[in-house]
Write a protein that holds these residues in place. Structure first.
Motif, PDB file in Angstrom:
ATOM      1  N   VAL A  16       0.718  -1.143   0.075  1.00 32.46           N
ATOM      2  CA  VAL A  16       0.026   0.067  -0.060  1.00 32.46           C
ATOM      3  C   VAL A  16       0.919   1.192  -0.024  1.00 32.46           C
ATOM      4  O   VAL A  16       0.540   2.217  -0.593  1.00 32.46           O
ATOM      5  CB  VAL A  16      -0.944  -0.052   1.339  1.00 32.46           C
ATOM      6  CG1 VAL A  16      -1.665   1.247   1.379  1.00 32.46           C
ATOM      7  CG2 VAL A  16      -1.908  -1.174   1.162  1.00 32.46           C
ATOM      8  N   PHE A  17       1.747   1.128   0.824  1.00 33.42           N
ATOM      9  CA  PHE A  17       2.935   2.420   0.976  1.00 33.42           C
ATOM     10  C   PHE A  17       4.180   2.014   0.742  1.00 33.42           C
ATOM     11  O   PHE A  17       5.013   2.026   1.699  1.00 33.42           O
ATOM     12  CB  PHE A  17       2.633   3.172   2.347  1.00 33.42           C
ATOM     13  CG  PHE A  17       1.227   3.589   2.595  1.00 33.42           C
ATOM     14  CD1 PHE A  17       0.806   4.732   1.754  1.00 33.42           C
ATOM     15  CD2 PHE A  17       0.576   3.015   3.586  1.00 33.42           C
ATOM     16  CE1 PHE A  17      -0.319   5.183   2.298  1.00 33.42           C
ATOM     17  CE2 PHE A  17      -0.773   3.536   3.937  1.00 33.42           C
ATOM     18  CZ  PHE A  17      -1.185   4.651   2.912  1.00 33.42           C
ATOM     19  N   PRO A  18       4.570   1.845  -0.442  1.00 34.22           N
ATOM     20  CA  PRO A  18       5.923   1.249  -0.569  1.00 34.22           C
ATOM     21  C   PRO A  18       7.184   2.253  -0.303  1.00 34.22           C
ATOM     22  O   PRO A  18       8.080   1.871   0.108  1.00 34.22           O
ATOM     23  CB  PRO A  18       6.118   0.973  -2.057  1.00 34.22           C
ATOM     24  CG  PRO A  18       5.033   1.569  -2.673  1.00 34.22           C
ATOM     25  CD  PRO A  18       3.842   1.687  -1.937  1.00 34.22           C
ATOM     26  N   ASP A  19       6.925   3.501  -0.417  1.00 33.64           N
ATOM     27  CA  ASP A  19       7.758   4.589  -0.152  1.00 33.64           C
ATOM     28  C   ASP A  19       7.975   4.546   1.497  1.00 33.64           C
ATOM     29  O   ASP A  19       9.051   4.631   1.970  1.00 33.64           O
ATOM     30  CB  ASP A  19       7.182   5.936  -0.388  1.00 33.64           C
ATOM     31  CG  ASP A  19       5.896   6.175  -0.062  1.00 33.64           C
ATOM     32  OD1 ASP A  19       4.998   5.484   0.009  1.00 33.64           O
ATOM     33  OD2 ASP A  19       5.598   7.589   0.136  1.00 33.64           O
ATOM     34  N   ARG A  20       6.755   4.398   2.248  1.00 31.62           N
ATOM     35  CA  ARG A  20       7.210   4.212   3.652  1.00 31.62           C
ATOM     36  C   ARG A  20       7.832   2.994   4.179  1.00 31.62           C
ATOM     37  O   ARG A  20       8.755   2.811   4.886  1.00 31.62           O
ATOM     38  CB  ARG A  20       5.714   4.144   4.576  1.00 31.62           C
ATOM     39  CG  ARG A  20       4.949   5.737   4.280  1.00 31.62           C
ATOM     40  CD  ARG A  20       3.740   5.567   5.410  1.00 31.62           C
ATOM     41  NE  ARG A  20       2.903   6.583   4.826  1.00 31.62           N
ATOM     42  CZ  ARG A  20       1.709   6.851   5.383  1.00 31.62           C
ATOM     43  NH1 ARG A  20       1.258   6.032   6.226  1.00 31.62           N
ATOM     44  NH2 ARG A  20       1.150   7.954   5.220  1.00 31.62           N
ATOM     45  N   TYR A  21       7.547   1.837   3.227  1.00 33.33           N
ATOM     46  CA  TYR A  21       8.458   0.779   3.815  1.00 33.33           C
ATOM     47  C   TYR A  21       9.837   0.989   3.452  1.00 33.33           C
ATOM     48  O   TYR A  21      10.830   0.454   4.008  1.00 33.33           O
ATOM     49  CB  TYR A  21       7.770  -0.476   2.932  1.00 33.33           C
ATOM     50  CG  TYR A  21       8.399  -1.727   3.079  1.00 33.33           C
ATOM     51  CD1 TYR A  21       7.653  -2.664   4.172  1.00 33.33           C
ATOM     52  CD2 TYR A  21       9.473  -2.333   2.582  1.00 33.33           C
ATOM     53  CE1 TYR A  21       8.316  -3.803   4.528  1.00 33.33           C
ATOM     54  CE2 TYR A  21      10.038  -3.479   2.873  1.00 33.33           C
ATOM     55  CZ  TYR A  21       9.425  -4.296   3.812  1.00 33.33           C
ATOM     56  OH  TYR A  21       9.804  -5.524   4.065  1.00 33.33           O
ATOM     57  N   GLN A  23      11.498   3.667   3.466  1.00 36.58           N
ATOM     58  CA  GLN A  23      11.939   4.615   4.486  1.00 36.58           C
ATOM     59  C   GLN A  23      12.453   3.672   5.786  1.00 36.58           C
ATOM     60  O   GLN A  23      13.267   3.712   6.446  1.00 36.58           O
ATOM     61  CB  GLN A  23      11.098   5.504   4.931  1.00 36.58           C
ATOM     62  CG  GLN A  23      11.113   6.870   4.193  1.00 36.58           C
ATOM     63  CD  GLN A  23       9.882   7.721   4.460  1.00 36.58           C
ATOM     64  OE1 GLN A  23       9.173   7.341   5.161  1.00 36.58           O
ATOM     65  NE2 GLN A  23      10.327   9.112   4.359  1.00 36.58           N
ATOM     66  N   ALA A  24      11.537   2.743   6.218  1.00 28.57           N
ATOM     67  CA  ALA A  24      11.780   1.782   7.273  1.00 28.57           C
ATOM     68  C   ALA A  24      12.751   0.886   7.018  1.00 28.57           C
ATOM     69  O   ALA A  24      13.621   0.785   8.009  1.00 28.57           O
ATOM     70  CB  ALA A  24      10.154   1.135   7.668  1.00 28.57           C
ATOM     71  N   GLU A  25      12.972   0.547   5.899  1.00 28.20           N
ATOM     72  CA  GLU A  25      14.070  -0.461   5.528  1.00 28.20           C
ATOM     73  C   GLU A  25      15.531   0.232   5.523  1.00 28.20           C
ATOM     74  O   GLU A  25      16.366  -0.344   6.054  1.00 28.20           O
ATOM     75  CB  GLU A  25      13.845  -1.002   4.125  1.00 28.20           C
ATOM     76  CG  GLU A  25      14.653  -2.040   3.524  1.00 28.20           C
ATOM     77  CD  GLU A  25      14.298  -2.648   2.403  1.00 28.20           C
ATOM     78  OE1 GLU A  25      15.079  -3.099   1.614  1.00 28.20           O
ATOM     79  OE2 GLU A  25      13.008  -2.585   1.828  1.00 28.20           O
ATOM     80  N   GLU A  26      15.231   1.597   5.083  1.00 28.65           N
ATOM     81  CA  GLU A  26      16.674   2.153   5.365  1.00 28.65           C
ATOM     82  C   GLU A  26      16.928   2.645   6.765  1.00 28.65           C
ATOM     83  O   GLU A  26      17.963   2.689   7.018  1.00 28.65           O
ATOM     84  CB  GLU A  26      16.587   3.654   4.431  1.00 28.65           C
ATOM     85  CG  GLU A  26      17.618   4.402   4.649  1.00 28.65           C
ATOM     86  CD  GLU A  26      19.073   3.958   4.253  1.00 28.65           C
ATOM     87  OE1 GLU A  26      20.105   4.511   4.709  1.00 28.65           O
ATOM     88  OE2 GLU A  26      19.063   2.896   3.381  1.00 28.65           O
ATOM     89  N   GLN A  27      16.170   2.890   7.542  1.00 27.24           N
ATOM     90  CA  GLN A  27      16.171   3.105   8.899  1.00 27.24           C
ATOM     91  C   GLN A  27      16.891   1.779   9.649  1.00 27.24           C
ATOM     92  O   GLN A  27      17.535   1.991  10.444  1.00 27.24           O
ATOM     93  CB  GLN A  27      14.923   3.603   9.698  1.00 27.24           C
ATOM     94  CG  GLN A  27      14.558   5.003   9.108  1.00 27.24           C
ATOM     95  CD  GLN A  27      13.243   5.310   9.750  1.00 27.24           C
ATOM     96  OE1 GLN A  27      12.648   4.655  10.291  1.00 27.24           O
ATOM     97  NE2 GLN A  27      13.074   6.827   9.896  1.00 27.24           N
ATOM     98  N   GLU A  28      16.242   0.724   9.376  1.00 24.52           N
ATOM     99  CA  GLU A  28      16.733  -0.408   9.813  1.00 24.52           C
ATOM    100  C   GLU A  28      18.276  -0.778   9.609  1.00 24.52           C
ATOM    101  O   GLU A  28      18.782  -1.392  10.228  1.00 24.52           O
ATOM    102  CB  GLU A  28      15.875  -1.453   9.302  1.00 24.52           C
ATOM    103  CG  GLU A  28      16.141  -3.071  10.099  1.00 24.52           C
ATOM    104  CD  GLU A  28      15.298  -4.095   9.831  1.00 24.52           C
ATOM    105  OE1 GLU A  28      14.776  -4.562  10.580  1.00 24.52           O
ATOM    106  OE2 GLU A  28      15.318  -4.506   8.335  1.00 24.52           O
ATOM    107  N   ARG A  29      18.285  -0.375   8.201  1.00 26.37           N
ATOM    108  CA  ARG A  29      19.971  -0.775   7.621  1.00 26.37           C
ATOM    109  C   ARG A  29      20.819   0.215   8.421  1.00 26.37           C
ATOM    110  O   ARG A  29      21.713  -0.434   8.891  1.00 26.37           O
ATOM    111  CB  ARG A  29      19.961  -0.306   6.243  1.00 26.37           C
ATOM    112  CG  ARG A  29      21.089  -0.774   5.700  1.00 26.37           C
ATOM    113  CD  ARG A  29      21.435  -0.017   4.144  1.00 26.37           C
ATOM    114  NE  ARG A  29      21.404   1.583   4.432  1.00 26.37           N
ATOM    115  CZ  ARG A  29      22.267   2.112   4.676  1.00 26.37           C
ATOM    116  NH1 ARG A  29      23.590   1.446   5.110  1.00 26.37           N
ATOM    117  NH2 ARG A  29      22.665   3.457   4.979  1.00 26.37           N
ATOM    118  N   GLN A  30      20.573   1.392   8.817  1.00 28.27           N
ATOM    119  CA  GLN A  30      21.154   2.164   9.533  1.00 28.27           C
ATOM    120  C   GLN A  30      21.324   1.583  11.039  1.00 28.27           C
ATOM    121  O   GLN A  30      22.461   1.610  11.342  1.00 28.27           O
ATOM    122  CB  GLN A  30      20.876   3.528   9.534  1.00 28.27           C
ATOM    123  CG  GLN A  30      20.868   4.361   8.247  1.00 28.27           C
ATOM    124  CD  GLN A  30      20.043   5.669   8.200  1.00 28.27           C
ATOM    125  OE1 GLN A  30      19.520   6.111   9.230  1.00 28.27           O
ATOM    126  NE2 GLN A  30      20.053   6.334   7.144  1.00 28.27           N
TER     127      GLN A  30
END
Length: 69
Positions: A16-21, A23-30
């Motif tokens: 539904v919100f691939p852009d939000r996903y 962002q969360a994926e990048e935050q988890e990577r960090q």
């Protein structure tokens, strides 16, 4: 995004919100870069519990064959 959300909720978010996903994926990577082998989700297959990253969850979901019609 709630850290208590499970895999099904995360997959819904991906659809539904691939852009939000993303962002969360990048935050988890960090977070993983700073803390090591940690993840919000857990993979409990085979009786063994290990971290399941959002990028791994996305890969699993996108590599799944389509259901028969």
């Amino acid at each position: 995004m709630c850290v208590r959300a499970g895999q099904k909720h995360r997959l819904h978010l991906l659809q539904v919100f691939p852009d939000r996903y993303a962002q969360a994926e990048e935050q988890e990577r960090q977070l993983r870069a700073a803390l090591g082998d940690v993840a919000i989700l857990r993979d409990r297959r085979g009786g063994v519990s290990r971290p399941l990253t959002l990028s791994e969850l996305r890969r699993r979901h996108t590599q799944r064959p389509a259901p028969p019609v």
